[in-house]
Enzyme design. Structure first.
Site, PDB file in Angstrom:
ATOM      1  N   SER A 224       0.839  -1.199   0.000  1.00  0.00           N
ATOM      2  CA  SER A 224       0.000   0.000   0.000  1.00  0.00           C
ATOM      3  C   SER A 224       0.880   1.258   0.000  1.00  0.00           C
ATOM      4  O   SER A 224       2.046   1.204   0.422  1.00  0.00           O
ATOM      5  CB  SER A 224      -0.897  -0.017   1.240  1.00  0.00           C
ATOM      6  OG  SER A 224      -0.087  -0.081   2.386  1.00  0.00           O
ATOM      7  N   CYS A 279      -3.778  -4.578  -7.957  1.00  0.00           N
ATOM      8  CA  CYS A 279      -3.350  -3.184  -8.083  1.00  0.00           C
ATOM      9  C   CYS A 279      -3.667  -2.634  -9.469  1.00  0.00           C
ATOM     10  O   CYS A 279      -3.618  -1.434  -9.680  1.00  0.00           O
ATOM     11  CB  CYS A 279      -1.873  -3.062  -7.807  1.00  0.00           C
ATOM     12  SG  CYS A 279      -0.917  -3.939  -9.025  1.00  0.00           S
TER      13      CYS A 279
HETATM   14  P1  NAD Z   1       0.525  -3.704   2.872  1.00  0.00           P
HETATM   15  O1  NAD Z   1       1.177  -2.412   2.566  1.00  0.00           O
HETATM   16  O2  NAD Z   1      -0.351  -3.792   4.071  1.00  0.00           O
HETATM   17  O3  NAD Z   1       1.653  -4.851   3.103  1.00  0.00           O
HETATM   18  C1  NAD Z   1       2.680  -5.050   2.173  1.00  0.00           C
HETATM   19  C2  NAD Z   1       3.902  -5.590   2.915  1.00  0.00           C
HETATM   20  O4  NAD Z   1       4.350  -4.614   3.849  1.00  0.00           O
HETATM   21  C3  NAD Z   1       3.631  -6.863   3.705  1.00  0.00           C
HETATM   22  O5  NAD Z   1       4.706  -7.753   3.547  1.00  0.00           O
HETATM   23  C4  NAD Z   1       3.524  -6.362   5.135  1.00  0.00           C
HETATM   24  O6  NAD Z   1       3.936  -7.316   6.085  1.00  0.00           O
HETATM   25  C5  NAD Z   1       4.450  -5.170   5.148  1.00  0.00           C
HETATM   26  N1  NAD Z   1       4.031  -4.156   6.131  1.00  0.00           N
HETATM   27  C6  NAD Z   1       2.755  -3.869   6.509  1.00  0.00           C
HETATM   28  N2  NAD Z   1       2.755  -2.883   7.431  1.00  0.00           N
HETATM   29  C7  NAD Z   1       4.049  -2.527   7.615  1.00  0.00           C
HETATM   30  C8  NAD Z   1       4.687  -1.548   8.442  1.00  0.00           C
HETATM   31  N3  NAD Z   1       3.991  -0.741   9.255  1.00  0.00           N
HETATM   32  N4  NAD Z   1       6.025  -1.457   8.383  1.00  0.00           N
HETATM   33  C9  NAD Z   1       6.736  -2.260   7.573  1.00  0.00           C
HETATM   34  N5  NAD Z   1       6.183  -3.207   6.782  1.00  0.00           N
HETATM   35  C10 NAD Z   1       4.858  -3.333   6.805  1.00  0.00           C
HETATM   36  O7  NAD Z   1      -0.226  -4.167   1.557  1.00  0.00           O
HETATM   37  P2  NAD Z   1      -1.209  -5.401   1.347  1.00  0.00           P
HETATM   38  O8  NAD Z   1      -2.498  -5.113   2.035  1.00  0.00           O
HETATM   39  O9  NAD Z   1      -0.521  -6.670   1.635  1.00  0.00           O
HETATM   40  O10 NAD Z   1      -1.421  -5.325  -0.244  1.00  0.00           O
HETATM   41  C11 NAD Z   1      -2.380  -4.507  -0.867  1.00  0.00           C
HETATM   42  C12 NAD Z   1      -1.767  -3.219  -1.337  1.00  0.00           C
HETATM   43  O11 NAD Z   1      -0.683  -3.478  -2.225  1.00  0.00           O
HETATM   44  C13 NAD Z   1      -2.760  -2.374  -2.155  1.00  0.00           C
HETATM   45  O12 NAD Z   1      -2.608  -1.037  -1.778  1.00  0.00           O
HETATM   46  C14 NAD Z   1      -2.303  -2.594  -3.598  1.00  0.00           C
HETATM   47  O13 NAD Z   1      -2.624  -1.557  -4.481  1.00  0.00           O
HETATM   48  C15 NAD Z   1      -0.833  -2.715  -3.409  1.00  0.00           C
HETATM   49  N6  NAD Z   1      -0.216  -3.400  -4.552  1.00  0.00           N
HETATM   50  C16 NAD Z   1       0.444  -2.628  -5.448  1.00  0.00           C
HETATM   51  C17 NAD Z   1       1.006  -3.222  -6.547  1.00  0.00           C
HETATM   52  C18 NAD Z   1       1.732  -2.396  -7.565  1.00  0.00           C
HETATM   53  O14 NAD Z   1       2.315  -2.972  -8.447  1.00  0.00           O
HETATM   54  N7  NAD Z   1       1.741  -1.091  -7.473  1.00  0.00           N
HETATM   55  C19 NAD Z   1       0.907  -4.603  -6.733  1.00  0.00           C
HETATM   56  C20 NAD Z   1       0.232  -5.358  -5.784  1.00  0.00           C
HETATM   57  C21 NAD Z   1      -0.325  -4.731  -4.692  1.00  0.00           C
END
Ligand code: NAD
Length: 507
Positions: A224, A279
């Site tokens: 995200s 995404c």
């Molecule tokens: P997220 O940001 O919650 O988690 C992604 C990763 O970050 C996970 O491995 C998680 O453990 C880690 N993380 C979470 N909170 C953290 C923190 N406070 N500090 C450090 N690391 C942390 O995302 P999600 O819910 O797993 O995935 C959905 C999101 O990903 C959506 O916003 C989507 O748009 C995005 N996404 C983007 C793409 C792209 O190519 N731009 C592709 C796939 C998904």
């Protein structure tokens, strides 16, 4: 207990922290995942560092042969892998197979690494002086991936990272952590040496350890936008190379001359496939002209009545769409739907009314369709990441272009039209990283690079393809002069060298 994979073996974690992993279709806890401690991640970095010298000096052709074997094993095991994805993510089996194929294509690209990693060579950059460049591996590198593509997104990263001679640590999403362990087993079977690919399960503590350890040279992140921003700034603070891909709000413009049936079918798949947890999902249809808007609303509403929602796993499943990832996420998506109602959007279909959404313990929400959405509404402005499609009505192409360019996200977009001139103008002037013309989900193939603009990507380099090779390597340029040789001249009377104090120029 789902644990770590380090040095080519599953390692039981000593961490006391863990969290449940759900079956999203039933809402039941099916396992637990460890949340690795700082010490455990530090040890994994040490193991990856120990493997580095031998792996980075392995010939590129031998590294590529491991990738060829890995590709064959992925093909043999793709159904088992798709089931693992489906059971923890909830997406339908056929969609999980599609995700594996898109990841496998990056492995195919990485098989060509001896060619991709070649530098350039110039003979005689000065008299008797030659110059060549080489793309060198960075060292120990890390990937942090989101829940929505537990196989494809890690495979945007590690095949290229490994093939170019780096060692890799993956921190998968804690919501669906099993598929990466299966990939690690396949890499081991393919002959990858110990310590080259490691998986550490965990949360912020594991991520922060990877960001802060000076031995980790680069971090590739997908997730995200708020977390992507954090990873980018924190990684930069610790001197790392970072690419951080964030969230999205993808618009599809439907022009009055578009084939409406084609556009509606494209919208159904792009908005509701994988329950909108992509995404590159389309979450806004921008209808140009009243007739287009009316036709889209009518046809989409009819189609939604036939959308099959249910559990995703099982080869013979015929459902189009599975559940959302967690109960909290279901509540968040339902909260957005409520906000859309309160802020005055017309609800053509409310996914909360789906029988399964009301009666099942699984995290189901039906496909939702809003019409007459305006750009000041929350459902328009924010990423919902669920099966919710908003129709925004505009009077002109210019207005459609403007609202897309004004949005904070810039991942993907599409235009449906029969007019080449409009499509060309759109492709040129839209401020978005990936653009489709009559293609709703324009995810670039593995030999091109994937990335958005604006707040959808932090860092200059996109993922996989040529940018992937650039991200995981650094250029070294070697300039060579050999003194005049008495061996070649056949006498001891060679020209003596002189000290020179001016900036060297070509002679
Ligand atoms: P997220 O940001 O919650 O988690 C992604 C990763 O970050 C996970 O491995 C998680 O453990 C880690 N993380 C979470 N909170 C953290 C923190 N406070 N500090 C450090 N690391 C942390 O995302 P999600 O819910 O797993 O995935 C959905 C999101 O990903 C959506 O916003 C989507 O748009 C995005 N996404 C983007 C793409 C792209 O190519 N731009 C592709 C796939 C998904």
């Amino acid at each position: 207990m789902i644990s770590n994979f380090i040095n080519n073996q599953r390692v039981e974690s000593q961490s006391e922290r863990q969290q449940p992993v759900f079956d999203p279709a039933t809402g039941q806890v099916q396992d637990h995942v460890v949340l690795s401690s700082r010490n455990e991640v530090t040890q994994a970095i040490s193991d990856a560092e120990a493997a580095l010298h031998s792996w980075s000096t392995t010939t590129p052709l031998n590294r590529s042969r491991v990738m060829f074997k890995f590709k064959a094993l992925l093909e043999e095991n793709r159904e088992e892998l798709a089931n693992i994805i489906s059971r923890e993510h909830g997406k339908v089996f056929s969609d999980a197979l599609g995700e594996i194929t898109r990841g496998l294509e990056v492995v195919e690209f990485a098989c060509g690494i001896p060619h991709l990693q070649k530098g350039e060579h110039s003979l005689n950059v000065g008299t008797g002086v030659d110059s060549h460049s080489q793309m060198m591996p960075l060292g120990v590198v890390a990937g942090i991936s989101p829940f929505n593509f537990p196989v494809m997104v890690p495979m945007w990263m590690f095949p290229i990272a490994i093939a170019t001679g780096n060692t890799f640590i993956l921190k998968p999403s804690e919501k669906n952590p099993s598929a990466p362990l299966f990939l690690a087993e396949l890499l081991k079977q393919a002959g990858l040496p110990d310590g080259v690919f490691n998986v550490v399960q965990g949360d912020k503590e594991a991520v922060d350890t990877l960001l802060q350890d000076a031995r980790v040279q680069a971090v590739s992140f997908v997730g995200s936008t708020p977390i992507a921003e954090y990873i980018y700034s924190e990684g930069a603070k610790y001197g790392k190379r970072v690419q951080a891909l964030g969230g999205a709000k993808n618009h599809m413009v439907v022009m009055p001359d578009a084939d409406i049936d084609g556009a509606v079918n494209a919208l159904m798949g792009a908005a509701y496939g994988a329950a909108g947890e992509r995404c590159m999902a389309i979450s806004v249809a921008v209808a140009v002209g009243k007739e287009t808007g009316d036709a889209l609303g009518r046809h989409l509403q009819d189609k939604l009545a036939t959308l099959k929602v249910g559990p995703g796993y099982g080869q013979s499943v015929e459902n189009d769409m599975g559940p959302l990832i967690t109960k909290e996420h279901k509540q968040k998506v339902c909260g957005y739907i409520q906000k859309g109602v309160e802020q005055g959007a017309s609800v053509l279909v409310d996914g909360r009314d789906l029988e399964l959404a009301k009666s099942s313990d699984g995290f189901f929400v039906g496909g939702t369709l809003f019409d007459n959405v305006t750009t000041d509404m929350t459902v328009y402005q924010e990423e919902i990441f669920g099966p919710v499609l908003c129709i925004v009505r505009v009077d002109s192409y210019q207005e459609a272009l403007k609202i897309i360019n004004d949005h904070e996200y810039g991942n993907g977009t599409a235009i449906f039209t029969a007019d080449g001139d409009t499509a060309r103008d759109f492709s040129t002037n839209v401020q978005i990283g990936m653009v489709g013309v009559n293609v709703p989900i324009p995810v670039p193939m593995a030999f091109h690079s994937f990335g958005g603009w604006k707040r959808s990507l932090f860092g200059p380099l996109h993922m996989h393809g040529p940018d992937g090779v650039r991200f995981f390597t650094r250029m070294k340029t070697i300039t060579t002069r050999w003194p005049e040789s008495d061996v070649k001249v056949g006498s001891k009377e060679t020209t003596p060298s002189q000290a020179e104090f001016v900036m060297p120029t070509m002679k």
